[in-house]
Design an enzyme around this catalytic site. Structure first.
Site, PDB file in Angstrom:
ATOM      1  N   GLU A 120     -15.205   4.537  -8.210  1.00  9.03           N
ATOM      2  CA  GLU A 120     -14.402   4.682  -9.419  1.00  9.03           C
ATOM      3  C   GLU A 120     -12.960   5.065  -9.109  1.00  9.03           C
ATOM      4  OE1 GLU A 120     -13.235   4.849 -13.420  1.00  9.03           O
ATOM      5  OE2 GLU A 120     -14.943   3.868 -12.435  1.00  9.03           O
TER       6      GLU A 120
ATOM      7  N   HIS B 169     -11.107   4.042  -6.604  1.00 11.41           N
ATOM      8  CA  HIS B 169     -10.381   2.805  -6.304  1.00 11.41           C
ATOM      9  C   HIS B 169     -10.090   2.018  -7.581  1.00 11.41           C
ATOM     10  CE1 HIS B 169     -12.566   3.330  -2.331  1.00 11.41           C
ATOM     11  NE2 HIS B 169     -11.312   3.211  -1.944  1.00 11.41           N
TER      12      HIS B 169
END
Length: 281
Positions: free
Chosen positions: A35, A37
């Protein structure tokens, strides 16, 4: 979302976008996306018309005793996640594509001062590898904006100085840390933790939060950092460092105020975790 491994195909799409006058953002990653990224993609979409993500497990960033071979490669899952988040293009080159003449004679980029100390002391050559590949990706894509997570705070400082020193016309956006329910910073390395270690891992962030509270109460910074290191050891960590630094230069400071940041790196078993807590007000 289109995926390319070839530089020429990448350049063709980027040239078309430039002819249309579109603003482009770059999100460099090593894959195994989580998440944190994907929030970089969210941020990029707020600053540009098109978003290019890259996935490249850069061997220059890994020391001889580090985990290059076991770093997870999850390209199919990463492609689905990026496409669902609205990424327009994924560039996922092989090592031979970016380093066609090999790594030994490769021209390398070194960013002085901010690369030294902290993780730079514990991972020799790591930030030269980061600066080299990021400079290469910037040259290949020529983005208007690039988004990087604040979890890798020293890396972000290195990239910002690289862009300043080289007069690159790129806006560097730092994206706040994505955390799990217990405060642990999301990281690909969290997957290496067993159940017990994962439970204890949140104490790294708790140590930073407790240290910040002590500093806010006016306690002496050296005493606070000493107490913080002991707190980490009591939780089962082996600290590499706990430091209070200027957020731009990463030089040590003694005052908790806007523009300063607490940074920590510590081992939990065989997994090295990093985290930080900037003073924002």
């Amino acid at each position: 979302m289109q995926t390319f491994e070839d530089v020429a195909a990448l350049w063709q799409v980027l040239a078309d976008w430039r002819r249309e006058g579109l603003r482009m953002a770059l999100v460099p990653t090593m894959g195994n996306l989580h998440e944190g990224h994907l929030r970089l993609v969210d941020a990029a979409l707020q600053h540009a018309d098109r978003v290019v993500a890259t996935i490249f497990v850069n061997p220059l960033q890994f020391g001889p005793d580090e985990d290059l071979a076991r770093y997870p490669r999850t390209l199919a899952d990463d492609q689905r996640a990026l496409a669902e988040r609205g990424c327009d293009l994924l560039f996922a080159p092989a090592v031979e594509t970016l380093y066609p003449e090999g790594q030994e004679g490769l021209t390398r980029v070194s960013v002085p001062q901010v690369s030294q100390g902290l993780c730079g002391d514990h991972r020799p050559g790591h930030f030269d590898g980061v600066a080299t590949v990021v400079s290469l990706l910037f040259n290949l894509t020529r983005p208007d904006v690039a988004c990087f997570g604040e979890k890798d705070f020293q890396q972000l400082a290195v990239i910002r100085k690289l862009v300043r020193d080289q007069h690159m016309p790129i806006d560097i956006i730092g994206v706040p840390i994505a955390r799990d329910h217990d405060g642990l910073a999301l990281s690909s390395r969290n997957g290496y933790l067993d159940r017990d270690a994962r439970t204890r891992a949140s104490q790294l962030y708790q140590c930073l939060a407790d240290s910040a509270q002590r500093l806010e109460r006016g306690q002496d910074s050296e005493a606070v950092l000493t107490q913080g290191r002991r707190q980490l050891e009591a939780a089962g960590f082996r600290p590499d460092y706990l430091a209070l630094c200027d957020a731009t230069t990463l030089q040590p400071v003694s005052t908790w105020q806007p523009g300063s940041v607490l940074l920590a790196a510590a081992w939990l078993g065989n997994t090295r975790l990093i985290d930080n807590l900037p003073c924002r007000s």
